[in-house]
Design a protein around this motif. Structure first.
Motif, mmCIF file in Angstrom:
data_model
loop_
_atom_site.group_PDB
_atom_site.id
_atom_site.type_symbol
_atom_site.label_atom_id
_atom_site.label_comp_id
_atom_site.label_asym_id
_atom_site.label_seq_id
_atom_site.Cartn_x
_atom_site.Cartn_y
_atom_site.Cartn_z
ATOM 1 N N HIS A 173 1.395 9.426 -5.704
ATOM 2 C CA HIS A 173 1.685 10.792 -5.267
ATOM 3 C C HIS A 173 2.829 11.417 -6.062
ATOM 4 C CE1 HIS A 173 2.094 14.268 -2.697
ATOM 5 N NE2 HIS A 173 3.360 13.967 -2.477
ATOM 6 N N SER A 174 3.947 10.703 -6.170
ATOM 7 C CA SER A 174 5.143 11.295 -6.773
ATOM 8 C C SER A 174 5.083 11.341 -8.298
ATOM 9 C CB SER A 174 6.393 10.531 -6.326
ATOM 10 O OG SER A 174 6.340 9.184 -6.750
ATOM 11 N N ILE A 175 4.481 10.334 -8.914
ATOM 12 C CA ILE A 175 4.448 10.281 -10.382
ATOM 13 C C ILE A 175 3.160 10.879 -10.941
ATOM 14 C CG2 ILE A 175 4.456 8.756 -12.400
ATOM 15 C CD1 ILE A 175 6.219 6.834 -10.843
ATOM 16 N N PHE A 176 2.022 10.531 -10.321
ATOM 17 C CA PHE A 176 0.733 10.949 -10.877
ATOM 18 C C PHE A 176 0.078 12.092 -10.108
ATOM 19 C CE2 PHE A 176 1.238 6.439 -12.177
ATOM 20 C CZ PHE A 176 1.343 6.671 -13.537
ATOM 21 N N ARG A 209 0.816 -1.216 0.000
ATOM 22 C CA ARG A 209 0.000 0.000 0.000
ATOM 23 C C ARG A 209 0.850 1.267 0.000
ATOM 24 N NH1 ARG A 209 -1.904 3.152 4.300
ATOM 25 N NH2 ARG A 209 -3.857 4.285 3.896
ATOM 26 N N SER A 210 1.852 1.330 0.866
ATOM 27 C CA SER A 210 2.661 2.546 0.971
ATOM 28 C C SER A 210 3.479 2.781 -0.295
ATOM 29 C CB SER A 210 3.579 2.474 2.197
ATOM 30 O OG SER A 210 4.485 1.395 2.084
ATOM 31 N N PHE A 253 4.773 10.256 -18.391
ATOM 32 C CA PHE A 253 5.114 8.944 -17.843
ATOM 33 C C PHE A 253 5.457 7.956 -18.957
ATOM 34 C CE2 PHE A 253 3.810 4.666 -16.453
ATOM 35 C CZ PHE A 253 4.613 4.521 -15.329
ATOM 36 N N LEU A 254 4.640 7.920 -20.004
ATOM 37 C CA LEU A 254 4.900 7.006 -21.120
ATOM 38 C C LEU A 254 6.160 7.412 -21.882
ATOM 39 C CD1 LEU A 254 1.233 6.526 -22.365
ATOM 40 C CD2 LEU A 254 2.661 4.830 -21.210
ATOM 41 N N PRO A 301 -5.036 10.194 -13.925
ATOM 42 C CA PRO A 301 -4.043 11.245 -14.169
ATOM 43 C C PRO A 301 -4.421 12.124 -15.350
ATOM 44 C CG PRO A 301 -3.243 9.137 -14.990
ATOM 45 C CD PRO A 301 -4.538 8.853 -14.285
ATOM 46 N N GLU A 302 -3.928 13.362 -15.345
ATOM 47 C CA GLU A 302 -4.130 14.248 -16.484
ATOM 48 C C GLU A 302 -3.385 13.695 -17.695
ATOM 49 O OE1 GLU A 302 -2.885 18.165 -15.514
ATOM 50 O OE2 GLU A 302 -4.362 18.437 -13.919
#
Length: 211
Positions: free
Chosen positions: A56-59, A48-49, A195-196, A187-188
């Motif tokens: 949080h950090s990527i999306f 979970r964490s 990311f891709l 995500p936007e």
């Protein structure tokens, strides 16, 4: 059955939207995320964490309730961890899903008790956690209750006081902007593209500089 799927995850999955190269990059990322402090793969699952840190950090997700529900939308069973197959198929919808796939995903996120409906109470709870209180608002909860009633009036097509999947799906197909009406859980597009693009960059590095 799930273990068998994990063993075959090195082959391109037919039930996801990624190219073979994108999938290989995501498999490598998953293995990196599941390493312990010694560099060894601790377990072939994201807990979970770890998953919340990815969101949080990527999306750029910050809503605790939504992040936990996104985790539940990824997993195929009742575990609080994500295996490799769930990582790939979940990200497939998260990043490249069709409207119908995203409707199913968002409904699962918003159906907090997984009973097949989004109740007034669930709407209120989701909107309360996702909305920012304005300094001039004396009683923001009254405004949220009013918003819930507006949504019910617009989306409760069978008039039973709650949203079934059909209510939600039919409403979003008519007005796609309603897809994330109870909080941002996807995500936007620019975040997806970034990311891709990062996956593609990693893939090219692996081809040019193999380990």
């Amino acid at each position: 059955m799930m273990k068998g799927r994990n063993k075959n995850a090195g082959h391109r999955l037919k039930d996801c939207h990624f190219s073979k190269e994108e999938q290989e990059s995501l498999v490598k990322m998953f293995k990196e995320l599941t390493k312990d402090n010694t560099g060894s793969i601790r377990e072939d699952k994201l807990d979970r964490s770890q998953f919340r840190e990815v969101l949080h950090s990527i999306f750029k997700m910050t809503d605790d309730v939504i992040m936990d529900r996104v985790l539940r939308a990824f997993v195929k069973d009742h575990e609080a961890c994500i295996n490799l197959y769930e990582w790939l198929t979940g990200l497939s919808v998260f990043l490249k899903g069709s409207l119908e796939e995203k409707i199913q995903f968002c409904f699962k996120v918003y159906d907090l008790n997984s009973d097949g409906f989004i109740s007034r109470e669930e709407m209120f709870h989701l909107l309360k956690t996702s909305m920012v209180k304005q300094p001039t608002e004396e009683d923001p909860e009254e405004g949220i209750k009013d918003l819930v009633e507006i949504i019910i009036k617009k989306m409760d097509l069978d008039h039973d006081g709650k949203l079934s999947f059909k209510d939600f799906s039919d409403s979003v197909n008519v007005e796609p902007l309603l897809l994330e009406c109870f909080g941002t859980c996807l995500p936007e597009q620019k975040t997806c593209n970034h990311f891709l693009g990062e996956c593609k960059r990693r893939m090219m590095e692996d081809l040019l500089f193999p380990e």
